[in-house]
Design a protein around this motif. Sequence first.
Motif, PDB file in Angstrom:
ATOM      1  N   LYS A 245       1.016  -1.389  -0.077  1.00  0.00           N
ATOM      2  CA  LYS A 245       0.122  -0.059  -0.109  1.00  0.00           C
ATOM      3  C   LYS A 245       0.837   1.075   0.072  1.00  0.00           C
ATOM      4  N   PRO A 246       0.381   2.487  -0.347  1.00  0.00           N
ATOM      5  CA  PRO A 246       0.926   3.847  -0.391  1.00  0.00           C
ATOM      6  C   PRO A 246       1.879   3.798   0.958  1.00  0.00           C
ATOM      7  N   GLY A 247       1.528   3.483   1.959  1.00  0.00           N
ATOM      8  CA  GLY A 247       2.494   3.710   3.272  1.00  0.00           C
ATOM      9  C   GLY A 247       3.883   2.928   3.320  1.00  0.00           C
TER      10      GLY A 247
ATOM     11  N   GLU B 213     -10.752   4.701  -7.868  1.00  0.00           N
ATOM     12  CA  GLU B 213     -11.714   4.605  -7.017  1.00  0.00           C
ATOM     13  C   GLU B 213     -12.617   3.214  -7.264  1.00  0.00           C
ATOM     14  N   ASP B 214     -12.654   3.110  -8.752  1.00  0.00           N
ATOM     15  CA  ASP B 214     -13.477   1.873  -9.071  1.00  0.00           C
ATOM     16  C   ASP B 214     -12.700   0.443  -8.683  1.00  0.00           C
TER      17      ASP B 214
ATOM     18  N   SER C 249      -9.814   5.471   0.185  1.00  0.00           N
ATOM     19  CA  SER C 249      -9.121   6.865   0.481  1.00  0.00           C
ATOM     20  C   SER C 249      -7.572   6.485   0.475  1.00  0.00           C
ATOM     21  N   TYR C 250      -7.535   5.621   1.349  1.00  0.00           N
ATOM     22  CA  TYR C 250      -6.150   5.337   1.713  1.00  0.00           C
ATOM     23  C   TYR C 250      -5.300   4.587   0.261  1.00  0.00           C
ATOM     24  N   VAL C 251      -5.942   3.766  -0.025  1.00  0.00           N
ATOM     25  CA  VAL C 251      -5.403   2.875  -1.268  1.00  0.00           C
ATOM     26  C   VAL C 251      -5.228   3.629  -2.420  1.00  0.00           C
ATOM     27  N   THR C 252      -6.084   4.759  -2.439  1.00  0.00           N
ATOM     28  CA  THR C 252      -5.951   5.462  -3.854  1.00  0.00           C
ATOM     29  C   THR C 252      -5.072   6.763  -3.478  1.00  0.00           C
TER      30      THR C 252
END
Length: 141
Positions: free
Chosen positions: A3-5, A36-37, A57-60
Amino acid sequence: MLKPGVINRRLVGEVIERLEKKGFKLVGLKMMHVSEDLAGKHYAEHDGKPFYNDLVSYVTSGPVIAMVWQADDCVTLMRKVVGATKPTEANPGTIRGDYCIHTDRNIIHASDSDESAEREINLWFKPEELYDWADCEDGWY
């Protein structure tokens, strides 16, 4: 999926190295921004739960590293290496136990069943993006 983190904290190589050292075989890998889709399809089972919007929101919020790994009993072993979803329950030595503090900023996703893995792989990868290659290490792990 990383994930982004994990990307922001520059832990991508370290996490992948741990999975490789365990003996998992990497057959698919790509860095991408999640729409988001796609996030909605990926986390469809959580739609309507209180944490769903924050999860999407976090993953995008930044790039992710989508991955496909193979091994005997892959899902079961991966879940053990990754650790419990809640960082307070993740044992030291697991990826989440060593690198996560907040559940809503979890650094890695791992499928929870073979069925989920198949569904998620089909969401994230086209068949031609997966590479089944001869692993000379087969049988050594």
